[in-house]
Design a protein around this motif. Sequence first.
Motif, PDB file in Angstrom:
ATOM      1  N   GLY A 240      53.512  13.642  69.013  1.00 42.65           N
ATOM      2  CA  GLY A 240      53.195  14.979  69.507  1.00 42.65           C
ATOM      3  C   GLY A 240      53.084  16.009  68.401  1.00 42.65           C
ATOM      4  O   GLY A 240      52.861  15.668  67.234  1.00 42.65           O
ATOM      5  N   ASP A 241      53.244  17.261  68.744  1.00 46.30           N
ATOM      6  CA  ASP A 241      53.080  18.358  67.787  1.00 46.30           C
ATOM      7  C   ASP A 241      54.252  18.402  66.798  1.00 46.30           C
ATOM      8  O   ASP A 241      55.420  18.274  67.196  1.00 46.30           O
ATOM      9  N   ILE A 242      53.927  18.589  65.520  1.00 40.15           N
ATOM     10  CA  ILE A 242      54.930  18.734  64.469  1.00 40.15           C
ATOM     11  C   ILE A 242      54.638  20.044  63.742  1.00 40.15           C
ATOM     12  O   ILE A 242      53.550  20.230  63.197  1.00 40.15           O
ATOM     13  N   ARG A 243      55.619  20.947  63.744  1.00 34.39           N
ATOM     14  CA  ARG A 243      55.458  22.237  63.063  1.00 34.39           C
ATOM     15  C   ARG A 243      56.028  22.105  61.652  1.00 34.39           C
ATOM     16  O   ARG A 243      57.209  21.789  61.475  1.00 34.39           O
ATOM     17  N   VAL A 244      55.197  22.356  60.661  1.00 37.95           N
ATOM     18  CA  VAL A 244      55.588  22.121  59.272  1.00 37.95           C
ATOM     19  C   VAL A 244      55.150  23.285  58.393  1.00 37.95           C
ATOM     20  O   VAL A 244      54.253  24.054  58.745  1.00 37.95           O
ATOM     21  N   ASP A 245      55.816  23.399  57.246  1.00 40.68           N
ATOM     22  CA  ASP A 245      55.375  24.304  56.195  1.00 40.68           C
ATOM     23  C   ASP A 245      54.495  23.522  55.233  1.00 40.68           C
ATOM     24  O   ASP A 245      54.891  22.459  54.744  1.00 40.68           O
ATOM     25  N   CYS A 246      53.318  24.044  54.971  1.00 41.21           N
ATOM     26  CA  CYS A 246      52.376  23.422  54.034  1.00 41.21           C
ATOM     27  C   CYS A 246      52.409  24.232  52.745  1.00 41.21           C
ATOM     28  O   CYS A 246      52.058  25.413  52.737  1.00 41.21           O
ATOM     29  N   ASP A 247      52.833  23.604  51.667  1.00 42.02           N
ATOM     30  CA  ASP A 247      52.895  24.275  50.369  1.00 42.02           C
ATOM     31  C   ASP A 247      51.931  23.606  49.396  1.00 42.02           C
ATOM     32  O   ASP A 247      51.845  22.371  49.325  1.00 42.02           O
ATOM     33  N   VAL A 248      51.191  24.426  48.674  1.00 38.20           N
ATOM     34  CA  VAL A 248      50.212  23.960  47.698  1.00 38.20           C
ATOM     35  C   VAL A 248      50.725  24.309  46.307  1.00 38.20           C
ATOM     36  O   VAL A 248      50.883  25.491  45.977  1.00 38.20           O
ATOM     37  N   LEU A 249      50.983  23.294  45.512  1.00 38.25           N
ATOM     38  CA  LEU A 249      51.512  23.472  44.163  1.00 38.25           C
ATOM     39  C   LEU A 249      50.425  23.127  43.155  1.00 38.25           C
ATOM     40  O   LEU A 249      49.800  22.063  43.250  1.00 38.25           O
ATOM     41  N   LEU A 250      50.166  24.017  42.221  1.00 34.24           N
ATOM     42  CA  LEU A 250      49.131  23.805  41.217  1.00 34.24           C
ATOM     43  C   LEU A 250      49.724  23.087  40.010  1.00 34.24           C
ATOM     44  O   LEU A 250      50.851  23.369  39.599  1.00 34.24           O
ATOM     45  N   VAL A 251      48.959  22.147  39.447  1.00 37.81           N
ATOM     46  CA  VAL A 251      49.366  21.431  38.233  1.00 37.81           C
ATOM     47  C   VAL A 251      48.703  22.131  37.053  1.00 37.81           C
ATOM     48  O   VAL A 251      47.483  22.035  36.879  1.00 37.81           O
ATOM     49  N   PRO A 252      49.466  22.878  36.254  1.00 40.56           N
ATOM     50  CA  PRO A 252      48.861  23.677  35.175  1.00 40.56           C
ATOM     51  C   PRO A 252      48.057  22.816  34.204  1.00 40.56           C
ATOM     52  O   PRO A 252      48.472  21.725  33.817  1.00 40.56           O
ATOM     53  N   GLY A 253      46.880  23.323  33.848  1.00 38.44           N
ATOM     54  CA  GLY A 253      46.055  22.677  32.850  1.00 38.44           C
ATOM     55  C   GLY A 253      45.203  21.538  33.343  1.00 38.44           C
ATOM     56  O   GLY A 253      44.349  21.031  32.612  1.00 38.44           O
ATOM     57  N   LEU A 254      45.391  21.103  34.598  1.00 41.08           N
ATOM     58  CA  LEU A 254      44.644  19.957  35.101  1.00 41.08           C
ATOM     59  C   LEU A 254      43.816  20.280  36.338  1.00 41.08           C
ATOM     60  O   LEU A 254      43.079  19.447  36.826  1.00 41.08           O
ATOM     61  N   ASP A 255      43.958  21.484  36.883  1.00 39.02           N
ATOM     62  CA  ASP A 255      43.181  21.898  38.046  1.00 39.02           C
ATOM     63  C   ASP A 255      43.367  20.935  39.214  1.00 39.02           C
ATOM     64  O   ASP A 255      42.407  20.565  39.892  1.00 39.02           O
ATOM     65  N   LEU A 256      44.605  20.534  39.429  1.00 41.38           N
ATOM     66  CA  LEU A 256      44.960  19.692  40.570  1.00 41.38           C
ATOM     67  C   LEU A 256      45.835  20.491  41.523  1.00 41.38           C
ATOM     68  O   LEU A 256      46.551  21.408  41.125  1.00 41.38           O
ATOM     69  N   ARG A 257      45.786  20.107  42.803  1.00 42.03           N
ATOM     70  CA  ARG A 257      46.627  20.718  43.828  1.00 42.03           C
ATOM     71  C   ARG A 257      47.468  19.635  44.483  1.00 42.03           C
ATOM     72  O   ARG A 257      46.932  18.666  45.013  1.00 42.03           O
ATOM     73  N   LEU A 258      48.769  19.815  44.455  1.00 42.26           N
ATOM     74  CA  LEU A 258      49.677  18.899  45.137  1.00 42.26           C
ATOM     75  C   LEU A 258      50.102  19.567  46.439  1.00 42.26           C
ATOM     76  O   LEU A 258      50.720  20.631  46.434  1.00 42.26           O
ATOM     77  N   VAL A 259      49.741  18.967  47.563  1.00 42.92           N
ATOM     78  CA  VAL A 259      49.997  19.537  48.884  1.00 42.92           C
ATOM     79  C   VAL A 259      51.148  18.777  49.528  1.00 42.92           C
ATOM     80  O   VAL A 259      51.112  17.543  49.622  1.00 42.92           O
ATOM     81  N   ALA A 260      52.175  19.498  49.962  1.00 42.97           N
ATOM     82  CA  ALA A 260      53.353  18.884  50.571  1.00 42.97           C
ATOM     83  C   ALA A 260      53.630  19.536  51.922  1.00 42.97           C
ATOM     84  O   ALA A 260      53.503  20.759  52.076  1.00 42.97           O
ATOM     85  N   TYR A 261      54.020  18.725  52.908  1.00 42.31           N
ATOM     86  CA  TYR A 261      54.387  19.201  54.235  1.00 42.31           C
ATOM     87  C   TYR A 261      55.868  18.940  54.451  1.00 42.31           C
ATOM     88  O   TYR A 261      56.333  17.807  54.318  1.00 42.31           O
ATOM     89  N   THR A 262      56.616  19.978  54.804  1.00 42.01           N
ATOM     90  CA  THR A 262      58.054  19.839  55.024  1.00 42.01           C
ATOM     91  C   THR A 262      58.450  20.524  56.320  1.00 42.01           C
ATOM     92  O   THR A 262      57.755  21.419  56.809  1.00 42.01           O
ATOM     93  N   ALA A 263      59.590  20.083  56.859  1.00 40.19           N
ATOM     94  CA  ALA A 263      60.173  20.705  58.046  1.00 40.19           C
ATOM     95  C   ALA A 263      61.645  20.967  57.767  1.00 40.19           C
ATOM     96  O   ALA A 263      62.276  20.289  56.951  1.00 40.19           O
ATOM     97  N   ALA A 264      62.203  21.961  58.421  1.00 36.84           N
ATOM     98  CA  ALA A 264      63.601  22.328  58.214  1.00 36.84           C
ATOM     99  C   ALA A 264      64.520  21.160  58.539  1.00 36.84           C
ATOM    100  O   ALA A 264      64.343  20.476  59.564  1.00 36.84           O
ATOM    101  N   ALA A 265      65.509  20.926  57.677  1.00 32.58           N
ATOM    102  CA  ALA A 265      66.445  19.820  57.876  1.00 32.58           C
ATOM    103  C   ALA A 265      67.161  19.966  59.215  1.00 32.58           C
ATOM    104  O   ALA A 265      67.589  21.050  59.609  1.00 32.58           O
ATOM    105  N   GLY A 266      67.265  18.860  59.934  1.00 31.68           N
ATOM    106  CA  GLY A 266      67.952  18.856  61.216  1.00 31.68           C
ATOM    107  C   GLY A 266      67.119  19.301  62.391  1.00 31.68           C
ATOM    108  O   GLY A 266      67.578  19.228  63.539  1.00 31.68           O
ATOM    109  N   SER A 267      65.896  19.761  62.140  1.00 26.16           N
ATOM    110  CA  SER A 267      65.032  20.215  63.235  1.00 26.16           C
ATOM    111  C   SER A 267      64.363  19.023  63.913  1.00 26.16           C
ATOM    112  O   SER A 267      64.318  17.914  63.384  1.00 26.16           O
TER     113      SER A 267
END
Length: 304
Positions: A240-267
């Motif tokens: 079903g539906d999962i509510r998550v925070d999507c964070d985009v982290l840039l890798v300096p000097g390489l023009d890459l984006r690391l995308v991570a999805y997280t949810a609050a612990a215990g939720s």
Amino acid sequence: MGASDPGFGRLLHTWRDRLAPADAGFTPAPGRRAPGLRREELAQLAGLSVDYILRLEQGRARHPSAQVVGALARALQLSRAERDRLFRSAGLLPPRDGTVGAHVPAGVQRLAARLGDVPIGVFSADWTLIRWNPLWAALFGDPALVPATERNLARGLFGLGAARAAVASARSERGNEAFAASIVADLRDAVARYPADSELDGLVQGLCAQSADFARLWATGTAAAPHTSERKTIRHPEVGDIRVDCDVLLVPGLDLRLVAYTAAAGSSDAGKLDLLRVTGGGAALAPVGPQPDAGFDSPGERRG
């Protein structure tokens, strides 16, 4: 350029022995004697057959394509200098400077491999998905089942191909229009940084022809915030539906984006992610990166 020289196979074997299984996302079994990756593991990571890896190492396969060499370089977590050496030993020119790169440094690959409880995808400057971990595949469906040329966020948003299904499962809390505008803004910035990249130009021109929405956003040139972090709801067919925070982290000097999805612990959302991590979400669990028979040795694979 000509066929690969005998050094190509030796380089593959040497760099395969050098890479620790844990750094590639594998859990070594007790009593394991291999110092590095087995051929079977390298084949999984590079999306090639074990027999082809063996023939390359033995020098019996003499004409690997740029797509194959690029996949091997990423799987072996080579530096740029090592990647270029592998290309030259295969009788190929290394990827040109001034184009969107798909090189993922070893540290970023280890990060994606070891953070198994977080869905992680690594994207290039044009939002092409280059690497992913098993939980990403469990959340969105296995990218290996999508043609390599379709593993692009802009194609998923605006195109007509196989990438649409994974993108359609996610809803942005700031609205789909704002999200789409931010991706177009990112592509506009990428075109400014890589004006000589013909593949990037082809992506933009193709989307302008396919999608009136993309053409409108591209033509207006309206400034939009680049895509960074936001909250999303992922609709998964099993949990079903999962509510998550999507964070985009840039890798300096390489023009890459690391995308991570997280949810609050215990939720409950974190519990759903844990369930997907255990079950695989209906997708075949696999090590980080391209998988067997994924088409990574086809002309559709992107840059090395």
